[in-house]
Design a protein around this motif. Sequence first.
Motif, PDB file in Angstrom:
ATOM      1  N   GLU A 152       0.815  -1.207   0.000  1.00  0.00           N
ATOM      2  CA  GLU A 152       0.000   0.000   0.000  1.00  0.00           C
ATOM      3  C   GLU A 152       0.851   1.259   0.000  1.00  0.00           C
ATOM      4  O   GLU A 152       1.779   1.401   0.807  1.00  0.00           O
ATOM      5  CB  GLU A 152      -0.938   0.001   1.201  1.00  0.00           C
ATOM      6  CG  GLU A 152      -1.905  -1.178   1.208  1.00  0.00           C
ATOM      7  CD  GLU A 152      -2.990  -1.049   2.277  1.00  0.00           C
ATOM      8  OE1 GLU A 152      -3.526   0.069   2.431  1.00  0.00           O
ATOM      9  OE2 GLU A 152      -3.278  -2.057   2.939  1.00  0.00           O
ATOM     10  N   ARG A 177      -5.844   7.566  -5.051  1.00  0.00           N
ATOM     11  CA  ARG A 177      -6.903   7.109  -5.955  1.00  0.00           C
ATOM     12  C   ARG A 177      -6.331   6.301  -7.112  1.00  0.00           C
ATOM     13  O   ARG A 177      -6.891   5.269  -7.505  1.00  0.00           O
ATOM     14  CB  ARG A 177      -7.681   8.320  -6.483  1.00  0.00           C
ATOM     15  CG  ARG A 177      -8.880   7.954  -7.360  1.00  0.00           C
ATOM     16  CD  ARG A 177      -9.460   9.161  -8.064  1.00  0.00           C
ATOM     17  NE  ARG A 177      -8.537   9.715  -9.043  1.00  0.00           N
ATOM     18  CZ  ARG A 177      -8.347   9.196 -10.257  1.00  0.00           C
ATOM     19  NH1 ARG A 177      -8.991   8.100 -10.628  1.00  0.00           N
ATOM     20  NH2 ARG A 177      -7.495   9.760 -11.094  1.00  0.00           N
ATOM     21  N   PRO A 180      -4.435   2.097  -5.859  1.00  0.00           N
ATOM     22  CA  PRO A 180      -5.051   1.280  -4.803  1.00  0.00           C
ATOM     23  C   PRO A 180      -4.096   0.154  -4.395  1.00  0.00           C
ATOM     24  O   PRO A 180      -3.115  -0.120  -5.090  1.00  0.00           O
ATOM     25  CB  PRO A 180      -6.301   0.728  -5.487  1.00  0.00           C
ATOM     26  CG  PRO A 180      -5.949   0.684  -6.942  1.00  0.00           C
ATOM     27  CD  PRO A 180      -5.076   1.897  -7.170  1.00  0.00           C
TER      28      PRO A 180
END
Length: 277
Positions: A152, A177, A180
């Motif tokens: 992430e 955005r 992901p």
Amino acid sequence: MTLNITPLNPAIGARIDGLDLTRPLGEADRDALEQALLDHQVLFFREQPLTPQQQARLAMTFGDLHIHPIYPNVPEQPEVLVLDTAVTDVRDNAIWHTDVTFLPAPAMGAVLAAKQVPAQGGDTLWASGIAAFEGLSAPIQRLLEGLTARHEFSKSFPLERFGTSPEALARWEETRRRHPPVSHPVIRIHPRSGRKALFVNDGFTTRINELSEAESTTLLAFLFNHSTRPEFTVRWQWRVNDVAFWDNRVTQHYAVDDYRPTRRVMHRATILGDAPR
């Protein structure tokens, strides 16, 4: 030119002499450098006063370049990002990480050039994912086969440090955005050498998908610690105009944050790679 290769330890790292990186690489030198990278995973060069244009040209010899979504870059050469402690919070580099593993196809490698370094401190360490995998027992190797892990963007680039102004917040939100969470194999097979390497890192890896949360937390903590054992690492003490070129597919690195308030300025060109398998 004659390439002189001096290994720095059995697991990872070599110093390269006899090559002028400010000039375009010929085919033979390019192939020799790529083989040295496969053999040693991170290569170091002294006295290479690269301009941003020369640095980008060198990196593009090995693939297309990535433009970082958060860090500032050299305006006339946007593929070269700037790590300047007088401008940007770079504490996310002071953690073991593999660059941009939040991408579906993370970087193949990177070329890092030292432009301003502190008189003491500011070293960078690299760790070999190959040595780390081979240092595991056979039962643990079998356990990891087939597992995938989530990576992430926001783990290394949290909102509270990178969204501190309206412009930065908008850039951070747009980056999140567009990026992901993605999943990659815990054990990666190098696309050129076929060797296996651990492919999790404390900078971006958040969860092993096939395990419970408790199991994942425990196993990741073990793998993060195991993969950075001293015998799997090399440490480089920077001088101005040093260059490092590393294989991002099978390494991670840690920029030691021990030199504040001294300024440190580095330029990095990041080479795009392929999806891990």
